[in-house]
Design a protein around this motif. Structure first.
Motif: not given
Lengths: 221, 221
Positions: A116-126, A132-139
């Motif tokens: 969950r923290g990864q999703w929140e971090a992506a949102r926090a970093l705008n 978000m999908w390309r650089r944080i979640i899918l990798p």
């Protein structure tokens, strides 16, 4: 009648020609399945019920009906609505949709396993949604699911033998043609079984090797 | 209207054959899964080698190739079986080989202390299996087994390719005689879907039953 080595040697090159078509169909269908599976997985997560429910139903329907009937359906029914596809393309689409439906579950599990923290971090970093999908979640989601996806590719490789029912000149249909012409099924069928076996067993070893390497890396972190 | 009854009846006959194949092949599959699964747990490599080879061959080749091989090649060595028997044996062995792994891993997954307790209580091996290992392994076995029964149903259209007049075979006849491809294939797709859904429902009931027994055991403590 017993095993005839000369005949076996004679038909072997023809079978290899069929194997080439089989591998092509499997490769193209794998690409299609990987894309379709991801799209289905994303659609199943959609907050919009008009997207989520129909896709859910479609995936469930595909998973609960036989691939053979799906191949017939795409090959025989699509031309009636004006979409004329050659056997090879129909077969690749059927295999890709079928396997993609199964893969969508693998993707779903992979995506849900990203903390969950990864999703929140992506949102926090705008991050934008795409980034978000390309650089944080899918990798992070994709590497753990490689073995499961690989196993579905092996299943699909074996299912591709069904393309012979719509006259795609792949491995199985070569063997059937030889059998029809010469009334000898023993040699071509045994050779075909051997080829499928050798390919799928070595692919399974490869998948297991990836899995072990992945687990080892997880331990060392 | 008359045509509709004739063709409807033909499809119903096909559905009945499909149901029969699924039912009989399920029994074969359960038998194969348990014999090979249990034998593969043996510490003796000589006991393991035969079931392991059997399972690997059936998992490494397409079911379609297996059907053709048995149907066309066994007569050459003097064994002639009718198409229905071949279908039931091959589909059962194929799905049973996948089931073998399910049986093996769930039996191996039962806690070691359970085994030790039965030794302490002087159980015979059969009592140990019947009253201790099997009831506990069954709960982990059922969900993957349910998927395998659906896989089995989805393999049955293959039997139409070796002249068994199952649901798919009869649908192709309807298609050829009426020219209404979409209706014939659409109808059997829905038929297969309902059939799979029925299997899913049966397995859920069995799962509830199997774990209910466990709750009683836990509550009695």
């Amino acid at each position: 009648m017993s095993w005839d080595w000369d005949f076996a040697w004679e038909v072997f090159p023809v079978l290899l020609e069929g194997l080439r078509v089989t591998l092509w169909a499997t490769t193209l269908a794998t690409i299609l399945a990987l894309v379709v599976g991801l799209i289905f997985a994303m659609a199943k997560r959609s907050p919009n019920a008009f997207i989520r429910l129909p896709i859910n139903g479609f995936v469930e329907f595909i998973r609960r009906t036989p691939i053979l009937v799906q191949i017939y359906f795409i090959y025989f029914v699509l031309p009636e609505v004006g979409i004329l596809l050659p056997g090879f393309a129909s077969g690749v689409i059927a295999l890709g949709l079928h396997t993609g439906s199964y893969m969508s579950e693998v993707y779903r599990a992979g995506i849900e396993s990203v903390p969950r923290g990864q999703w929140e971090a992506a949102r926090a970093l705008n991050y934008t949604k795409l980034d978000m999908w390309r650089r944080i979640i899918l990798p992070q989601a994709i590497p753990p699911m490689v073995p499961a996806l690989g196993n579905y590719v092996i299943f699909m490789f074996k299912d591709s033998s069904l393309l012979s029912i719509i006259a795609v000149p792949e491995l199985m249909s070569m063997a059937r043609n030889i059998g029809n012409d010469t009334y000898r099924y023993l040699e071509p069928m045994t050779l075909v079984a051997g080829l499928y076996f050798a390919m799928s067993v070595s692919a399974a070893w490869f998948v297991r090797w990836i899995e072990e390497r992945r687990d080892k890396r997880k331990l060392s972190v | 209207m008359d045509d509709l009854t004739v063709y409807g009846l033909l499809l119903l006959q096909g559905a009945w054959v499909t149901a029969k194949i699924t039912a009989v092949a399920s029994v074969v599959a359960v038998f194969v899964a348990f014999t090979t699964g249990i034998l593969r747990l043996s510490p003796n490599i000589l006991v393991r080698i035969l079931p392991t080879t059997f399972v690997e061959i059936f998992r490494g080749t397409p079911c379609y190739v297996q059907l053709f091989w048995v149907f066309f090649s066994l007569p050459l060595v003097g064994i002639s079986l009718d198409a229905f028997t071949v279908s039931v044996l091959v589909l059962g062995s194929n799905v049973g080989s996948y089931g073998s792994e399910v049986v093996r891993s769930s039996l191996a997954g039962v806690a070691r202390t359970q085994y030790e307790a039965t030794v302490a209580l002087n159980y015979t091996p059969w009592q140990r299996f019947r009253h201790v290992t099997f009831p506990q392994a069954l709960i982990t076995m059922l969900p993957p087994a349910g998927n395998l029964f659906i896989d089995l149903l989805k393999l049955t259209p293959l039997t139409s390719l070796i002249t068994v007049s199952d649901l798919t075979y009869n649908a192709i006849i309807v298609r050829q005689q009426t020219g209404n491809t979409a209706l014939a294939l659409g109808a059997i797709m829905i038929g297969y879907f309902l059939f799979s859904t029925f299997i899913v429902w049966c397995i859920r009931c069995l799962e509830r039953r199997a774990s209910r027994g466990m709750d009683v055991g836990v509550n009695a403590r």
